[in-house]
Design a protein around this motif. Structure first.
Motif, PDB file in Angstrom:
ATOM      1  N   PHE A  77       6.750   0.464  -1.091  1.00 44.41           N
ATOM      2  CA  PHE A  77       5.305   0.663  -0.979  1.00 44.41           C
ATOM      3  C   PHE A  77       4.630  -0.706  -0.922  1.00 44.41           C
ATOM      4  CE2 PHE A  77       6.557   4.729  -2.730  1.00 44.41           C
ATOM      5  CZ  PHE A  77       5.718   5.617  -2.078  1.00 44.41           C
ATOM      6  N   GLY A  78       3.573  -0.777  -0.132  1.00 47.51           N
ATOM      7  CA  GLY A  78       2.854  -2.031  -0.003  1.00 47.51           C
ATOM      8  C   GLY A  78       1.936  -2.271  -1.188  1.00 47.51           C
ATOM      9  N   THR A  79       1.097  -3.297  -1.047  1.00 51.67           N
ATOM     10  CA  THR A  79       0.139  -3.617  -2.097  1.00 51.67           C
ATOM     11  C   THR A  79      -1.121  -2.785  -1.910  1.00 51.67           C
ATOM     12  OG1 THR A  79      -0.727  -5.430  -0.761  1.00 51.67           O
ATOM     13  CG2 THR A  79       1.044  -5.954  -2.308  1.00 51.67           C
ATOM     14  N   GLY A  80      -2.065  -2.959  -2.784  1.00 51.25           N
ATOM     15  CA  GLY A  80      -3.317  -2.205  -2.699  1.00 51.25           C
ATOM     16  C   GLY A  80      -3.333  -1.035  -3.660  1.00 51.25           C
ATOM     17  N   VAL A  81      -4.542  -0.599  -3.984  1.00 49.23           N
ATOM     18  CA  VAL A  81      -4.718   0.438  -5.000  1.00 49.23           C
ATOM     19  C   VAL A  81      -3.981   1.730  -4.646  1.00 49.23           C
ATOM     20  CG1 VAL A  81      -6.432   1.956  -6.065  1.00 49.23           C
ATOM     21  CG2 VAL A  81      -6.915  -0.478  -5.806  1.00 49.23           C
TER      22      VAL A  81
END
Length: 336
Positions: A77-81
């Motif tokens: 999974f990438g970054t960010g909320v």
């Protein structure tokens, strides 16, 4: 209103195109997309243009597996909320439901539906963009990313029974077989996976309820702001109809349940957008009719059932009224 997606959905495009010897900046500009916006994961870009970009790039590279090669770059999974929220959900089922809930912050064109049948689960994905927009590569990217995220969540416990695509398969399916490591079915009724229900409910070892609650507290206000946009309700209902109509659930009651709205609220919001549920069903049915009828492997009776008709005669009457010819005549003309 143009359907948009966040540029993070196209993550891996530039590197993958360069590895295949292409100039991605030139291709992006050719499709009228701002390269700087596409490189910024928080920017929003037109979904239809991105679909055409993927098709053009695959064609220029003579690489039918281009989108899957992009998906292969998604190690986790990438970054960010939103990605933090999804990565730490208790189960894959919870992550998929959260992705559907926060769809306004991810990819407006993508719809996901979980169908439980006993011990088997079907995960369906659908892209809803302007009619005539090619979606083969975009669908493979969406299904490929779902596979990567599911594997990141479950590790060796992610073992789908089969992967399905509505389009025809490439002549060489070697890369597809290696990527998915499960039986492939092209020319299927849907895009997505069939897997054991137990896989969706297997505990995520990285689950962190406190982190999920914190991420949700940040995401919910943003999601509510996007969801309240009157122009978005027609798109959301169209996506629901795309998913539900082939399941013989293309009614306003099922659509409202899928969107977690009351029937009255759904109808009121559609009226404020100057449309109605019946009008949207007619639009989607026409678009799906072209898709299914264009696949010669689908008998006309099967197409009728997928569009919600129990009697082929009723489907023929509807088709004739909409397209000015019978389904058989339409298919014969396409073959010429």
């Amino acid at each position: 209103m143009e359907t948009m997606l966040r540029s993070i959905a196209m993550s891996g495009y530039f590197d993958t195109a360069r590895r295949l010897g292409l100039n991605p900046i030139d291709l992006v500009q050719r499709l009228g997309i701002d390269p700087a916006a596409l490189a910024n994961p928080d920017e929003r870009v037109p979904a239809a243009a991105c679909c055409r970009l993927l098709e053009l790039t695959a064609e220029m590279a003579s690489c039918p597996s281009f989108a899957l090669r992009m998906a292969e770059t998604r190690q986790k999974f990438g970054t960010g909320v939103i990605n933090v929220l999804l990565a730490h959900k208790r189960t894959l089922r919870d992550a998929l439901l959260a992705a559907a809930e926060f769809r306004h912050l991810l990819n407006e064109a993508l719809a996901v539906y979980i169908e439980d049948v006993g011990e088997t689960v079907t995960i369906r994905e659908e892209l809803v963009v302007d009619p005539g927009t090619p979606t083969r590569q975009a669908i493979e990217l969406a299904v490929g990313v779902l596979a990567r995220h599911s594997s990141a969540l479950l590790g060796n416990h992610w073992k789908p029974r089969s992967v399905h695509f509505t389009h025809c398969g490439p002549a060489d399916q070697t890369f597809h077989r290696r990527f998915f490591a499960c039986p492939l079915e092209f020319g299927s009724d849907f895009n997505g996976f069939v897997c054991a229900a137990s896989e969706l409910d297997y505990p995520n070892p990285a689950a962190d309820p406190e982190l999920v609650r914190y991420a949700e507290s940040l995401a919910k206000p943003l999601n509510a702001s996007n969801a309240s946009n009157a122009d978005s309700i027609a798109l959301e209902v169209r996506k629901a109809i795309y998913l539900l109509l082939p399941l013989e659930q293309g009614t306003v009651e099922y659509a409202a349940r899928h969107l977690r709205l009351s029937v009255r609220t759904l109808q009121r919001r559609l009226a404020s957008a100057d449309t109605s549920f019946s009008e949207l069903v007619e639009e989607v049915r026409g678009e799906l009719a072209v898709r299914y009828m264009s696949n010669a492997r689908y008998p006309i009776g099967r197409v009728a059932a997928l569009l919600g008709y129990n009697q082929q005669g009723s489907f023929t009457n509807w088709f004739n009224a909409r397209f000015g010819m019978t389904p058989r005549d339409w298919r014969n003309r396409q073959g010429k």
